[in-house]
Design an enzyme around this catalytic site. Structure first.
Site, PDB file in Angstrom:
ATOM      1  N   ASP A 126      44.615  41.029  47.342  1.00  0.00           N
ATOM      2  CA  ASP A 126      43.674  40.911  47.760  1.00  0.00           C
ATOM      3  C   ASP A 126      42.621  42.225  48.190  1.00  0.00           C
ATOM      4  OD1 ASP A 126      40.536  40.551  47.372  1.00  0.00           O
ATOM      5  OD2 ASP A 126      40.631  38.891  48.807  1.00  0.00           O
ATOM      6  N   GLU A 153      38.559  31.071  39.256  1.00  0.00           N
ATOM      7  CA  GLU A 153      37.298  30.976  39.821  1.00  0.00           C
ATOM      8  C   GLU A 153      37.424  32.556  39.358  1.00  0.00           C
ATOM      9  OE1 GLU A 153      39.059  29.926  41.895  1.00  0.00           O
ATOM     10  OE2 GLU A 153      38.572  28.080  41.575  1.00  0.00           O
ATOM     11  N   ASN A 154      38.096  33.485  38.691  1.00  0.00           N
ATOM     12  CA  ASN A 154      38.135  34.783  38.381  1.00  0.00           C
ATOM     13  C   ASN A 154      37.477  35.121  37.246  1.00  0.00           C
ATOM     14  OD1 ASN A 154      40.913  35.841  39.734  1.00  0.00           O
ATOM     15  ND2 ASN A 154      38.969  36.084  40.937  1.00  0.00           N
TER      16      ASN A 154
HETATM   17  C1  FPP Z   1      41.921  40.722  44.244  1.00  0.00           C
HETATM   18  O1  FPP Z   1      41.317  41.623  44.383  1.00  0.00           O
HETATM   19  C2  FPP Z   1      42.865  40.849  42.643  1.00  0.00           C
HETATM   20  C3  FPP Z   1      42.624  40.759  41.774  1.00  0.00           C
HETATM   21  C4  FPP Z   1      41.343  39.469  41.149  1.00  0.00           C
HETATM   22  C5  FPP Z   1      43.710  40.891  40.595  1.00  0.00           C
HETATM   23  C6  FPP Z   1      44.889  41.226  40.728  1.00  0.00           C
HETATM   24  C7  FPP Z   1      45.847  41.527  39.942  1.00  0.00           C
HETATM   25  C8  FPP Z   1      47.033  42.205  40.109  1.00  0.00           C
HETATM   26  C9  FPP Z   1      47.376  42.826  41.659  1.00  0.00           C
HETATM   27  C10 FPP Z   1      47.229  43.316  38.818  1.00  0.00           C
HETATM   28  C11 FPP Z   1      48.724  43.105  38.323  1.00  0.00           C
HETATM   29  C12 FPP Z   1      49.193  41.715  38.882  1.00  0.00           C
HETATM   30  C13 FPP Z   1      50.323  41.685  37.998  1.00  0.00           C
HETATM   31  C14 FPP Z   1      51.255  40.496  38.385  1.00  0.00           C
HETATM   32  C15 FPP Z   1      50.199  42.337  36.869  1.00  0.00           C
HETATM   33  P1  FPP Z   1      40.110  41.739  44.019  1.00  0.00           P
HETATM   34  O2  FPP Z   1      39.167  42.651  42.243  1.00  0.00           O
HETATM   35  O3  FPP Z   1      38.792  40.779  44.486  1.00  0.00           O
HETATM   36  O4  FPP Z   1      39.622  43.542  45.061  1.00  0.00           O
HETATM   37  P2  FPP Z   1      37.612  43.379  46.276  1.00  0.00           P
HETATM   38  O5  FPP Z   1      37.981  41.477  46.586  1.00  0.00           O
HETATM   39  O6  FPP Z   1      38.372  43.926  46.976  1.00  0.00           O
HETATM   40  O7  FPP Z   1      36.769  43.001  44.783  1.00  0.00           O
END
Ligand code: FPP
Length: 241
Positions: free
Chosen positions: A19, A66-67
């Site tokens: 996250d 949820e994304n």
């Molecule tokens: C959460 O950060 C992250 C995600 C929803 C996506 C995770 C994806 C990756 C790390 C990239 C690739 C993964 C692989 C396995 C290739 P957020 O966007 O919720 O951050 P925030 O809470 O600061 O908004």
């Protein structure tokens, strides 16, 4: 591998809620996808650290059920990142003993991406150094609901008797059926929530919530958390002998 007697066992299966990509990018005045790309590079670093730490299973939460509520541009950008990541990393993963699996519901994912996922699973199926599981369109409740549907179907078709259903039965229907339960679950970015991740499987896991935003998470921090785990006593509800 030789273990001196004073060494406490580290986690065999680590699961990570990655996250903080969005905030990391925002802090640099860049679009959120810039953070996701930086986050993807961290996945590689953590996977590389696993063999040296005795971590045999690593499960990462890449996209939750949820994304989909994010903007269409962010969702499309993430899907494109997953496709490109698979294309770019397949050979390296294959040659370095990493077995990749995906968990989550594939129904909503586009055909091009699921074809790449199938190929990567197939190409790496003989590897055994590290088992990397990527949770993509994954939600713990959704997984339990899908598992229950399959279980109910087996009952309806006479393959399973309701009286034989116990704690050992449901896990056989979960996406994670071939994996051990996680020993340690890490969440980055300062949020202390499990957000629908491995709900059934993490019943006895240790949790580490760290403030670091995922794109800043290093192999050294990962190592520290794994070593920290070795110092804890897990009793699974029992009283120590
Ligand atoms: C959460 O950060 C992250 C995600 C929803 C996506 C995770 C994806 C990756 C790390 C990239 C690739 C993964 C692989 C396995 C290739 P957020 O966007 O919720 O951050 P925030 O809470 O600061 O908004």
């Amino acid at each position: 591998m030789f273990n001196p007697p004073h060494t406490l066992a580290g986690p065999r299966h680590v699961a990570i809620i990655m996250d903080g990509n969005g905030r990391w990018a925002q802090a640099r005045g860049r679009p959120r996808l810039f953070g996701h790309h930086a986050g993807a590079r961290r996945v590689r670093e953590v996977v590389e650290a696993c063999p040296g730490l005795g971590v045999k299973y690593l499960t990462v939460f890449a996209f939750s059920t949820e994304n989909w509520k994010r903007t269409q541009a962010e969702v499309a950008g993430l899907m494109s990142l997953f496709r490109r990541y698979i294309i770019k990393e397949t050979q390296t993963l294959k040659e370095n003993g990493i077995r990749v699996r995906f968990i989550g519901d594939r129904v909503r994912l586009d055909a091009k991406l699921t074809a790449l996922m199938d190929t990567l699973e197939e190409e790496t199926k003989d590897n055994d150094l590290v088992h990397l599981t990527v949770a993509l369109n994954y939600g713990g409740r959704d997984e339990v609901a899908r598992a229950t549907k399959r279980l109910a179907r087996d009952v309806a078709e006479g393959h399973l008797r309701p009286e034989d259903v116990d704690e050992e039965t449901l896990p056989k229907y979960l996406d994670t059926r071939v994996l051990p339960d996680p020993d340690l679950v890490i969440r980055t970015s300062g949020e202390a929530r499990i957000s629908n991740f491995l709900l059934w499987q993490s019943a006895y896991s240790e949790y580490e919530f760290v403030d670091t935003l995922w794109p800043d998470f290093t192999a050294a921090e990962f190592e520290g958390l794994c070593r920290n785990f070795g110092g804890r006593e897990r009793r699974y509800g029992a009283v120590p002998a």
